[in-house]
Design an enzyme around this catalytic site. Structure first.
Site, PDB file in Angstrom:
ATOM      1  N   HIS A   1      -8.334  -4.492  -0.834  1.00  0.00           N
ATOM      2  CA  HIS A   1      -7.037  -3.873  -0.552  1.00  0.00           C
ATOM      3  C   HIS A   1      -6.184  -4.715   0.400  1.00  0.00           C
ATOM      4  CE1 HIS A   1      -4.446  -0.437  -1.033  1.00  0.00           C
ATOM      5  NE2 HIS A   1      -4.294  -0.299   0.281  1.00  0.00           N
TER       6      HIS A   1
ATOM      7  N   SER B   1       0.829  -1.204   0.000  1.00  0.00           N
ATOM      8  CA  SER B   1       0.000   0.000   0.000  1.00  0.00           C
ATOM      9  C   SER B   1       0.872   1.267   0.000  1.00  0.00           C
ATOM     10  CB  SER B   1      -0.972  -0.083   1.185  1.00  0.00           C
ATOM     11  OG  SER B   1      -1.953   0.905   1.107  1.00  0.00           O
TER      12      SER B   1
ATOM     13  N   ASP C   1     -10.408  -3.976  -5.293  1.00  0.00           N
ATOM     14  CA  ASP C   1      -9.769  -3.074  -4.319  1.00  0.00           C
ATOM     15  C   ASP C   1     -10.495  -1.724  -4.343  1.00  0.00           C
ATOM     16  OD1 ASP C   1      -8.044  -1.304  -2.976  1.00  0.00           O
ATOM     17  OD2 ASP C   1      -6.288  -2.492  -3.512  1.00  0.00           O
TER      18      ASP C   1
HETATM   19  C1  MLT Z   1      -1.477   6.065  -0.105  1.00  0.00           C
HETATM   20  O1  MLT Z   1      -1.831   7.123   0.385  1.00  0.00           O
HETATM   21  O2  MLT Z   1      -0.309   5.739  -0.254  1.00  0.00           O
HETATM   22  C2  MLT Z   1      -2.572   5.164  -0.571  1.00  0.00           C
HETATM   23  O3  MLT Z   1      -3.798   5.794  -0.488  1.00  0.00           O
HETATM   24  C3  MLT Z   1      -2.575   3.872   0.156  1.00  0.00           C
HETATM   25  C4  MLT Z   1      -2.829   4.057   1.599  1.00  0.00           C
HETATM   26  O4  MLT Z   1      -1.897   4.364   2.312  1.00  0.00           O
HETATM   27  O5  MLT Z   1      -3.961   3.884   2.047  1.00  0.00           O
END
Ligand code: MLT
Length: 203
Positions: A183, A102, A152
């Site tokens: 996700h 992520s 996701d």
């Molecule tokens: C991010 O901000 O890098 C993406 O939205 C993934 C997350 O951290 O939720």
């Protein structure tokens, strides 16, 4: 940067750079490294940005909307930290493979987009397109594994497909693996990443 370095038992394996998701820390992905590449050395880093107390690797303006100036600054900061750590711990700087989830996958992707030869490979779990409108360096068959979820809610399927396309067009050797999930990180994608790692990096 706050981090954990663990020297591995496998001398020939690359060093794994572990990059957690939002709200995680440098301990989060240690079990994952053990599942994917047991015995490899590990450099696991905690993001320097805090979003309401949740550690991240760079700031965002809203969910999915990155603060580009901070992204560029933090990407360089992380790259410099890896350079410095290679000297401090004595690992081969040219043999660093990122494993990110992520937000951690997004900064790993950003390193690939902004800094030539910063990684020898990357496993990106649930990554977004880190930046648009920049020229990606020539990636010369850089091995990249992308794990994604078909439903996701944070990363629509076309965005992952765009990331795969961007990387392939720049010369990377991309393997994409899709789960039927969202996700969250699923066991089958971790197992697939482990197989991929052994095919590409274990001699
Ligand atoms: C991010 O901000 O890098 C993406 O939205 C993934 C997350 O951290 O939720």
């Amino acid at each position: 940067m706050k981090h954990i370095y663990q020297k591995g038992t496998k001398e020939n394996a690359p060093t794994l750079l572990l990059l957690h998701g939002t709200g995680g820390d440098e301990r989060d992905l240690l079990p994952l490294a053990d599942m994917i590449a047991p015995g490899a050395s590990v450099l696991s880093v905690k993001g320097n940005v805090s979003e309401n107390g949740m550690p991240r690797f760079f700031a965002r303006l809203a969910e999915g909307v990155f603060d580009e100036e901070d992204l560029v600054f933090r990407t360089k900061e992380l790259k410099d930290f890896i350079d410095h750590s290679a000297g401090e711990y004595g690992f081969d700087r040219d043999q660093v493979v990122a494993i990110g989830y992520s937000n951690g996958a997004n900064i790993a992707g950003s390193m690939i987009y902004h800094h030539e030869d910063s990684l020898a490979g990357a496993i990106l779990f649930h990554a977004m397109v880190p930046r648009r409108g920049v020229e990606i360096p020539a990636l010369e068959k850089l091995p990249v594994f992308i794990g994604a979820g078909t439903v996701d809610p944070i990363i629509p399927k076309p965005e992952t497909e765009e990331l795969v396309r961007n990387l392939r067009e720049s010369g990377a050797d991309v393997t994409d693996y899709w789960t039927s999930g969202g996700h969250e990180l699923r066991r089958d994608e971790v197992e697939e990443a482990s197989r991929w790692f052994h095919d590409h990096f274990v001699k």
